[in-house]
Write an enzyme that holds these catalytic residues in place. Structure first.
Site, short mmCIF file in Angstrom:
data_model
loop_
_atom_site.label_atom_id
_atom_site.label_comp_id
_atom_site.label_asym_id
_atom_site.label_seq_id
_atom_site.Cartn_x
_atom_site.Cartn_y
_atom_site.Cartn_z
CG ASN A 63 -11.50 -9.88 41.37
OD1 ASN A 63 -11.89 -9.89 42.52
ND2 ASN A 63 -11.16 -10.99 40.74
CB CYS A 104 -13.19 -14.14 44.74
SG CYS A 104 -11.65 -13.54 44.01
CG HIS A 146 -16.39 -12.58 42.38
ND1 HIS A 146 -15.82 -11.52 43.04
CD2 HIS A 146 -15.39 -13.20 41.70
CE1 HIS A 146 -14.52 -11.50 42.77
NE2 HIS A 146 -14.24 -12.50 41.97
#
Length: 329
Positions: free
Chosen positions: A286, A116, A256
């Protein structure tokens, strides 16, 4: 950061697949419910790639948009970096597959794996190469098809992930604009907390690894949450220090998009109001390396950034890794 020439974002684009998987859909697949998912994660839906779509296909759509807003053709590109943990294949790289699809014949191309945090790692890598004059422009993409490595019988993880891609074109910008600082880091000792165990040289694919579901994402949610809250704060403070900026200088915060509680914790630490934070975890869940660029591009498309604004990007991910950047839009 001592800059040789100012490098910044000169084009941007994003793409998410058409299919949407809502929390109501998830209720039919595993023992969960909308209230539980929303209260703990902030997620309401996620986009899922079609069976014929691979990561390079998602990346291609975002790349075409980014080149259009940059006013460039693919033939102008000199470097392509694709941050992903779900490559089409181990090799050739997704970046090379994308280079061919775009017709970017002059561009060097490679993949980058930092989960990520990958998009920020990718921008930092490209920024360094462009600052020295090695290249004049770069296409940096965060793209992942996490649905391909998600176990939809595991209620603890399957509600968390989605698919998408975000892309930026980097190039020289006017003095005072562009990237001011980066802060990248890793904590490899925590690698076992978030992993895809099989399929590599340690555990090649076998009947046993498939039966044991080792080709799916494994996450120790509680420990990853604690890591994320800690590093989102420390990385943010460090990257601001490097940029010579304070919390009060932030015009837009682009974190994020993993969990609304982690984002809210970071906002509290920075003393930022919600209107200065980009939050779209409710729509996309996500999306790993695509998460930050999806949020950044959406904010740009909505007119939430004006020239001269100070933007803070920060993310964390498997590895364990983290990455943060301060740039002037």
């Amino acid at each position: 950061m001592n800059t040789i020439r100012p490098i910044g974002i000169v084009g941007y684009g994003k793409y998410v697949p058409e299919r949407i998987l809502t929390n109501a859909d998830m209720e039919k697949m595993v023992e969960t419910n909308d209230e539980w998912i929303v209260s703990r994660t902030g997620i309401r839906e996620r986009h899922i790639a079609a069976p014929e779509q691979a990561t390079s296909d998602l990346a291609y759509e975002a790349a075409v948009q980014a080149l259009k807003t940059a006013g460039m053709s693919a033939e102008d590109l000199e470097l392509i970096i694709v941050a992903t943990i779900t490559p089409d294949t181990f090799f050739p790289s997704t970046a090379c597959i994308l280079q061919d699809k775009l017709g970017a014949k002059k561009a060097a191309a490679f993949d980058l794996s930092a989960a990520c945090s990958g998009f920020v790692y990718g921008m930092a890598t490209a920024n360094g190469m462009l600052q020295t004059g090695m290249y004049n422009n770069a296409l940096v993409i965060g793209a992942d098809a996490l649905s391909r490595i998600t176990d939809y019988t595991d209620r603890n993880t399957c509600v968390l992930f989605g698919d998408g891609a975000g892309a930026v074109v980097l190039g020289e910008v006017s003095p005072g604009r562009g990237f001011l600082s980066f802060d990248l880091g890793a904590e490899g000792s925590g690698g076992s907390l978030l992993k895809l165990e099989a399929g590599g040289s340690r555990l090649p694919a076998s009947e046993e690894t498939i039966q044991d579901k080792k080709h799916y994402i494994y996450m120790n949610g509680r420990e990853v949450f604690k890591f994320a809250v800690r590093v989102m704060g420390t990385a943010t403070e460090e990257v601001l220090r490097k940029a010579g900026k304070g919390k009060e200088d932030i015009d837009l915060f682009v974190p994020h998009q993993a969990n609304i509680r982690i984002i809210q914790s970071a906002m509290q630490r920075l003393d930022l109001p919600e209107e200065k934070c980009v939050i779209n975890v409710d729509k996309y869940a996500n999306t790993s390396a695509a998460s930050i660029p999806l949020a950044l591009v959406e904010a740009a498309e909505e007119g939430r950034m004006k020239e001269g604004d100070t933007i803070l990007l920060v993310g964390f991910g498997g590895g364990l890794t983290w990455g943060a950047s301060v740039l002037v839009w």
